[in-house]
Design a protein around this motif. Structure first.
Motif, PDB file in Angstrom:
ATOM      1  N   LYS A  93       0.859  -1.182   0.000  1.00 19.51           N
ATOM      2  CA  LYS A  93       0.000   0.000   0.000  1.00 19.51           C
ATOM      3  C   LYS A  93       0.898   1.235   0.000  1.00 19.51           C
ATOM      4  N   GLU A  94       0.530   2.254  -0.772  1.00 14.88           N
ATOM      5  CA  GLU A  94       1.349   3.466  -0.844  1.00 14.88           C
ATOM      6  C   GLU A  94       0.574   4.742  -0.509  1.00 14.88           C
ATOM      7  N   ASP A  95      -0.705   4.642  -0.308  1.00 15.31           N
ATOM      8  CA  ASP A  95      -1.514   5.851  -0.125  1.00 15.31           C
ATOM      9  C   ASP A  95      -1.815   6.106   1.357  1.00 15.31           C
ATOM     10  N   PHE A  96      -0.808   6.646   2.035  1.00 15.39           N
ATOM     11  CA  PHE A  96      -0.937   6.992   3.443  1.00 15.39           C
ATOM     12  C   PHE A  96      -1.084   8.500   3.570  1.00 15.39           C
ATOM     13  N   ARG A 123       3.559  -1.838  10.675  1.00 15.75           N
ATOM     14  CA  ARG A 123       4.265  -2.820   9.843  1.00 15.75           C
ATOM     15  C   ARG A 123       4.007  -2.555   8.363  1.00 15.75           C
ATOM     16  N   GLN A 124       2.769  -2.205   8.044  1.00 18.84           N
ATOM     17  CA  GLN A 124       2.406  -1.929   6.648  1.00 18.84           C
ATOM     18  C   GLN A 124       3.187  -0.716   6.116  1.00 18.84           C
ATOM     19  N   ILE A 125       3.283   0.331   6.915  1.00 21.48           N
ATOM     20  CA  ILE A 125       4.030   1.512   6.482  1.00 21.48           C
ATOM     21  C   ILE A 125       5.521   1.187   6.403  1.00 21.48           C
ATOM     22  N   MET A 126       6.028   0.385   7.339  1.00 21.05           N
ATOM     23  CA  MET A 126       7.440  -0.013   7.292  1.00 21.05           C
ATOM     24  C   MET A 126       7.733  -0.773   6.000  1.00 21.05           C
TER      25      MET A 126
END
Length: 166
Positions: free
Chosen positions: A39-42, A139-142
């Motif tokens: 995922k890239e849309d933070f 974890r997802q952002i990492m």
């Protein structure tokens, strides 16, 4: 400061990768070996919370590294020698011959190190949650930071903005 943050960010990857594998295994999710799309849309707020959470994670990781070194030294094994044997076990081309006695000491130290790692995983999850972020989101952002130049750029920009305000 920025380079220290990024170095510490990278240092947390191994612990997170271990904990990710443990969580997937413990949950018994099908397809554990399959790579999920990143995922890239933070939002900026999510990334700012991630940055703050990572600062806490780095502190936990640094304390854990000290505990692991102490655990190894308690077995009267040199930390460098421990690392040589551990590397040789992971890389068949690495040469680190060890006597049966040295291997017994290595195994004792490795058990202690694994206990510290299990404790560290719990402490990391708690530190992340104390910063107001779910551990799975962290974890997802990492993972996105590790694999996505877009996310790396966003985080770099936010860190630079934070530093310019201080």
């Amino acid at each position: 400061m920025k380079s220290k943050f990024f170095a510490c960010l990278c240092a947390t990857l191994s612990v997170l990768m271990i904990s990710s594998a443990d969580l997937v295994h413990a949950q018994g999710l099908p397809g554990a070996a399959q790579q999920q799309p990143v995922k890239e849309d933070f939002t900026d707020e999510e990334l700012k919370t991630f940055i703050q959470a990572n600062k806490s994670v780095v502190q936990v990781q640094q304390a854990a590294e000290q505990k692991m070194m102490q655990a190894i030294e308690e077995t009267d094994m040199d930390v460098n020698r421990f690392n040589e044997i551990a590397t040789a076990q992971q890389d068949p081309q690495a040469d680190a011959e060890a006597s049966a006695e040295e291997m017994a000491t290595f195994n004792e130290a490795a058990q202690k190190v694994m206990a510290v790692q299990r404790e560290t995983q719990s402490e990391i999850a708690a530190a992340v949650e104390e910063e107001g972020m779910e551990f799975n989101e962290y974890r997802q952002i990492m993972m996105a930071y590790q694999n996505s130049p877009k996310v790396q750029e966003q985080i770099t920009k936010l860190i630079e903005e934070e530093q310019s305000q201080n």
